[in-house]
Write a protein that holds these residues in place. Structure first.
Motif, PDB file in Angstrom:
ATOM      1  N   ASN A   1     -15.171   7.999   6.349  1.00 20.51           N
ATOM      2  CA  ASN A   1     -13.846   8.456   5.886  1.00 20.51           C
ATOM      3  C   ASN A   1     -13.861   8.940   4.431  1.00 20.51           C
ATOM      4  OD1 ASN A   1     -12.505   7.816   8.303  1.00 20.51           O
ATOM      5  ND2 ASN A   1     -12.434   5.668   7.717  1.00 20.51           N
TER       6      ASN A   1
ATOM      7  N   TYR B   1       0.866  -1.183   0.000  1.00 21.84           N
ATOM      8  CA  TYR B   1       0.000   0.000   0.000  1.00 21.84           C
ATOM      9  C   TYR B   1       0.904   1.236   0.000  1.00 21.84           C
ATOM     10  CZ  TYR B   1      -3.581   3.326   1.615  1.00 21.84           C
ATOM     11  OH  TYR B   1      -4.445   4.403   1.734  1.00 21.84           O
TER      12      TYR B   1
ATOM     13  N   GLY C   1      -6.773   3.363  -2.374  1.00 23.54           N
ATOM     14  CA  GLY C   1      -8.098   3.758  -1.884  1.00 23.54           C
ATOM     15  C   GLY C   1      -8.753   4.657  -2.916  1.00 23.54           C
TER      16      GLY C   1
ATOM     17  N   SER D   1       1.764   8.970   0.189  1.00 23.99           N
ATOM     18  CA  SER D   1       2.562  10.025   0.814  1.00 23.99           C
ATOM     19  C   SER D   1       2.313  10.060   2.319  1.00 23.99           C
ATOM     20  CB  SER D   1       2.174  11.398   0.242  1.00 23.99           C
ATOM     21  OG  SER D   1       2.234  11.400  -1.141  1.00 23.99           O
ATOM     22  N   PHE D   2       1.061   9.862   2.694  1.00 25.38           N
ATOM     23  CA  PHE D   2       0.662   9.864   4.108  1.00 25.38           C
ATOM     24  C   PHE D   2       1.178  11.119   4.817  1.00 25.38           C
ATOM     25  CE2 PHE D   2       1.463   5.368   2.731  1.00 25.38           C
ATOM     26  CZ  PHE D   2       0.135   5.064   2.486  1.00 25.38           C
TER      27      PHE D   2
ATOM     28  N   LEU E   1     -12.568  12.439   3.886  1.00 18.33           N
ATOM     29  CA  LEU E   1     -11.351  12.765   4.621  1.00 18.33           C
ATOM     30  C   LEU E   1     -10.130  12.768   3.701  1.00 18.33           C
ATOM     31  CD1 LEU E   1     -10.479  13.281   7.491  1.00 18.33           C
ATOM     32  CD2 LEU E   1     -10.361  10.812   7.850  1.00 18.33           C
TER      33      LEU E   1
HETATM   34  P1  ADP Z   1      -0.604   9.769  -2.907  1.00 19.09           P
HETATM   35  O1  ADP Z   1       0.323  10.946  -2.938  1.00 19.09           O
HETATM   36  O2  ADP Z   1      -0.002   8.499  -3.400  1.00 19.09           O
HETATM   37  O3  ADP Z   1      -1.998  10.017  -3.464  1.00 19.09           O
HETATM   38  P2  ADP Z   1      -1.912   9.737  -0.331  1.00 19.09           P
HETATM   39  O4  ADP Z   1      -1.287   9.588   1.011  1.00 19.09           O
HETATM   40  O5  ADP Z   1      -2.647  10.993  -0.604  1.00 19.09           O
HETATM   41  O6  ADP Z   1      -0.751   9.481  -1.352  1.00 19.09           O
HETATM   42  O7  ADP Z   1      -2.890   8.536  -0.583  1.00 19.09           O
HETATM   43  C1  ADP Z   1      -2.484   7.190  -0.550  1.00 19.09           C
HETATM   44  C2  ADP Z   1      -3.685   6.330  -0.944  1.00 19.09           C
HETATM   45  O8  ADP Z   1      -4.716   6.473   0.043  1.00 19.09           O
HETATM   46  C3  ADP Z   1      -4.337   6.692  -2.260  1.00 19.09           C
HETATM   47  O9  ADP Z   1      -4.786   5.509  -2.874  1.00 19.09           O
HETATM   48  C4  ADP Z   1      -5.503   7.578  -1.835  1.00 19.09           C
HETATM   49  O10 ADP Z   1      -6.542   7.567  -2.800  1.00 19.09           O
HETATM   50  C5  ADP Z   1      -5.924   6.864  -0.561  1.00 19.09           C
HETATM   51  N1  ADP Z   1      -6.673   7.716   0.381  1.00 19.09           N
HETATM   52  C6  ADP Z   1      -6.407   8.971   0.770  1.00 19.09           C
HETATM   53  N2  ADP Z   1      -7.338   9.422   1.663  1.00 19.09           N
HETATM   54  C7  ADP Z   1      -8.223   8.407   1.828  1.00 19.09           C
HETATM   55  C8  ADP Z   1      -9.432   8.236   2.579  1.00 19.09           C
HETATM   56  N3  ADP Z   1      -9.959   9.207   3.339  1.00 19.09           N
HETATM   57  N4  ADP Z   1     -10.068   7.056   2.483  1.00 19.09           N
HETATM   58  C9  ADP Z   1      -9.575   6.076   1.717  1.00 19.09           C
HETATM   59  N5  ADP Z   1      -8.466   6.161   0.956  1.00 19.09           N
HETATM   60  C10 ADP Z   1      -7.781   7.312   1.013  1.00 19.09           C
END
Ligand code: ADP
Length: 161
Positions: free
Chosen positions: A123, A6, A88, A9-10, A126
């Motif tokens: 979520n 998985y 996600g 950036s988190f 979010l």
């Molecule tokens: P990236 O820069 O790779 O998009 P993110 O940290 O923004 O990194 O997201 C990582 C993954 O988590 C992506 O698949 C994103 O769509 C998903 N994601 C982000 N926020 C949520 C949420 N609230 N619920 C479910 N999935 C999420």
């Protein structure tokens, strides 16, 4: 042994991410979380902070390992013998992004598939951006970020302004 990765950036980790992680960890024997290190991307939290927040958020999950890497997701997956990438999907904007990534990854290596999970209803709205906005408007982020991280995330975002 079914292994998944998985990536993300988190910046910072949210309960939306954790929702996806907890559900994927029930389906796969092992789940690697790849905290992406991209020198061309501007993050609020440092690489070390993003890695340590994710480790704290997932410490209750025995089959989850958190690593930080600047490696291409596909290469990281191959290294770990993972056959699935987890992502996600909240809305149409995510859809456009995710289908592009999916098609790109499949064109390079079709032995590694992508599984999409929808977040639980609470979520769905979010995002890391909405967490930053809540803090900047003085609201609590309790319930939006994993337990034990509220104070650290609030303080850092306030400092960055
Ligand atoms: P990236 O820069 O790779 O998009 P993110 O940290 O923004 O990194 O997201 C990582 C993954 O988590 C992506 O698949 C994103 O769509 C998903 N994601 C982000 N926020 C949520 C949420 N609230 N619920 C479910 N999935 C999420």
């Amino acid at each position: 042994m079914k292994i998944a990765v998985y990536p993300g950036s988190f910046d910072p980790v949210s309960n939306g991410h954790l929702d996806i992680i907890e559900r994927a960890s029930k389906v796969f024997d092992h789940l690697y979380i790849l905290v992406s290190l991209n020198p061309n991307k501007k993050y609020i939290f440092s690489d070390e902070e993003r890695l340590s927040m994710m480790k704290i958020a997932t410490k209750h999950l025995a089959n989850v390992t958190v690593e930080a890497s600047s490696n291409l997701v596909l290469n990281f997956a191959r290294e770990k013998k993972a056959t699935v990438i987890i992502r996600g999907l909240r809305n149409y904007f995510d859809y456009q992004n995710e289908i592009t990534l999916f098609t790109f990854n499949r064109s390079i290596d079709d032995s590694i598939d992508t599984f999409i999970l929808f977040p639980s209803a609470n979520n769905l709205f979010l995002s890391s951006t909405s967490i930053k906005e809540l803090v900047l408007f003085g609201a609590s982020i309790k319930g939006y970020v994993p337990e034990g991280l509220e104070a650290m995330i609030t303080e850092k975002i306030k400092k960055q302004g």
